[in-house]
Design a protein around this motif. Sequence first.
Motif, PDB file in Angstrom:
ATOM      1  N   ARG A 228      37.998  28.591  46.854  1.00  0.00           N
ATOM      2  CA  ARG A 228      38.152  29.335  45.603  1.00  0.00           C
ATOM      3  C   ARG A 228      36.800  29.606  44.924  1.00  0.00           C
ATOM      4  O   ARG A 228      36.700  29.691  43.703  1.00  0.00           O
ATOM      5  CB  ARG A 228      39.092  28.598  44.638  1.00  0.00           C
ATOM      6  CG  ARG A 228      40.534  28.539  45.144  1.00  0.00           C
ATOM      7  CD  ARG A 228      41.451  27.819  44.203  1.00  0.00           C
ATOM      8  NE  ARG A 228      42.829  27.881  44.695  1.00  0.00           N
ATOM      9  CZ  ARG A 228      43.730  28.795  44.337  1.00  0.00           C
ATOM     10  NH1 ARG A 228      43.378  29.725  43.447  1.00  0.00           N
ATOM     11  NH2 ARG A 228      44.952  28.788  44.836  1.00  0.00           N
ATOM     12  N   ARG A 229      35.781  29.753  45.748  1.00  0.00           N
ATOM     13  CA  ARG A 229      34.430  29.955  45.208  1.00  0.00           C
ATOM     14  C   ARG A 229      33.682  31.091  45.912  1.00  0.00           C
ATOM     15  O   ARG A 229      32.972  31.858  45.274  1.00  0.00           O
ATOM     16  CB  ARG A 229      33.634  28.658  45.340  1.00  0.00           C
ATOM     17  CG  ARG A 229      32.195  28.768  44.853  1.00  0.00           C
ATOM     18  CD  ARG A 229      31.450  27.442  44.956  1.00  0.00           C
ATOM     19  NE  ARG A 229      30.059  27.599  44.577  1.00  0.00           N
ATOM     20  CZ  ARG A 229      29.605  27.613  43.330  1.00  0.00           C
ATOM     21  NH1 ARG A 229      30.445  27.468  42.329  1.00  0.00           N
ATOM     22  NH2 ARG A 229      28.321  27.766  43.066  1.00  0.00           N
ATOM     23  N   PRO A 253      33.229  31.972  41.202  1.00  0.00           N
ATOM     24  CA  PRO A 253      34.457  31.174  41.224  1.00  0.00           C
ATOM     25  C   PRO A 253      35.666  31.835  40.588  1.00  0.00           C
ATOM     26  O   PRO A 253      36.769  31.750  41.142  1.00  0.00           O
ATOM     27  CB  PRO A 253      34.040  29.899  40.483  1.00  0.00           C
ATOM     28  CG  PRO A 253      32.574  29.792  40.718  1.00  0.00           C
ATOM     29  CD  PRO A 253      32.075  31.203  40.705  1.00  0.00           C
ATOM     30  N   ASP A 257      38.883  32.638  42.774  1.00  0.00           N
ATOM     31  CA  ASP A 257      40.133  31.970  42.428  1.00  0.00           C
ATOM     32  C   ASP A 257      41.260  32.981  42.291  1.00  0.00           C
ATOM     33  O   ASP A 257      42.388  32.768  42.766  1.00  0.00           O
ATOM     34  CB  ASP A 257      39.939  31.189  41.126  1.00  0.00           C
ATOM     35  CG  ASP A 257      41.153  30.348  40.774  1.00  0.00           C
ATOM     36  OD1 ASP A 257      41.496  29.435  41.561  1.00  0.00           O
ATOM     37  OD2 ASP A 257      41.766  30.600  39.726  1.00  0.00           O
ATOM     38  N   THR A 260      42.267  34.218  45.717  1.00  0.00           N
ATOM     39  CA  THR A 260      43.026  33.201  46.443  1.00  0.00           C
ATOM     40  C   THR A 260      44.456  33.133  45.928  1.00  0.00           C
ATOM     41  O   THR A 260      45.410  32.943  46.700  1.00  0.00           O
ATOM     42  CB  THR A 260      42.349  31.835  46.328  1.00  0.00           C
ATOM     43  OG1 THR A 260      40.992  31.943  46.793  1.00  0.00           O
ATOM     44  CG2 THR A 260      43.065  30.790  47.182  1.00  0.00           C
ATOM     45  N   ASP A 261      44.657  33.304  44.606  1.00  0.00           N
ATOM     46  CA  ASP A 261      46.015  33.364  44.056  1.00  0.00           C
ATOM     47  C   ASP A 261      46.777  34.552  44.639  1.00  0.00           C
ATOM     48  O   ASP A 261      47.974  34.448  44.960  1.00  0.00           O
ATOM     49  CB  ASP A 261      45.961  33.482  42.533  1.00  0.00           C
ATOM     50  CG  ASP A 261      45.606  32.166  41.855  1.00  0.00           C
ATOM     51  OD1 ASP A 261      45.716  31.110  42.526  1.00  0.00           O
ATOM     52  OD2 ASP A 261      45.202  32.193  40.674  1.00  0.00           O
TER      53      ASP A 261
END
Length: 275
Positions: A228-229, A253, A257, A260-261
């Motif tokens: 998540r970075r 980040p 993030d 990734t969601d």
Amino acid sequence: MSTDDRGWSDEEQLVQYLSEFGFGRNEARMYLAALGRPPLRVAELAELANVNRPKAYDALRQLVEKGLFEEDAEQVQGKVAMFKAADPMLVIQRLRYQRALEQADRVQDTTMLVADLFARYYEAPQGDDPFEYVELIRNSDAAWARRDAITAGAEKEVVQARQMTPQGTSPRAGDEVGVREGVSYRAVYESRFLAFPQFMARLADREQRGEQIRFVEAVPLGLTAVDRRKCLLSLNTAGLVSGQGSWVVLEQPALADLLTDAFDRLWDSAEPAPR
């Protein structure tokens, strides 16, 4: 060795050609001297090749180890060993095979070096810029190398979304990443990947090594996200495996993030491969 009686107009050029395929100069001269002749003693080979005897023994040993010379199996026991040059077609096959192995090793070494260098870069202290690292990549080989470098430094998770390659092309054979203990690996592919035997042949092994793999009808954006970075985003309309294109590498980040969601939502709608 006389060039006239062998029908070669430029022996030195032949020696140069063989040198480019891994022959030492003495090895090349020894091979050319023996080619087409009956089995010869080392002293005879040395004289024909115009190589002094100590160097001839060393060159012959190298040629035998490479399978380019063979000892005469029909020689009488107790007699001086005699040697014969291998058939040229056999030599070509072995040289091509050896060159292929060397090139494969070189590619592997280069990939490992690139991954190590970028892993070291990402471990370095970062600045206060909201986009701590942004880069545009235009070459597919560089993009794949950067993907390998980013995933090599994963500590918690790696997620990947893969679009199908353009019509008429096959997916990349080695799409998997290096799996590390304690790191989660998830990948979503477009369903059309299932039609390619080379991809399917590696699927079970990848899952056994720890990757979780699912399939959906369409992947809206090709991406790789780590912890998540860090992210590698494909800006191409299809999953390119070679040539020119556009990819963005970024380390931010909040955006990583969010992406990734989005991947998690895609993952929840995806299905495992049919068994």
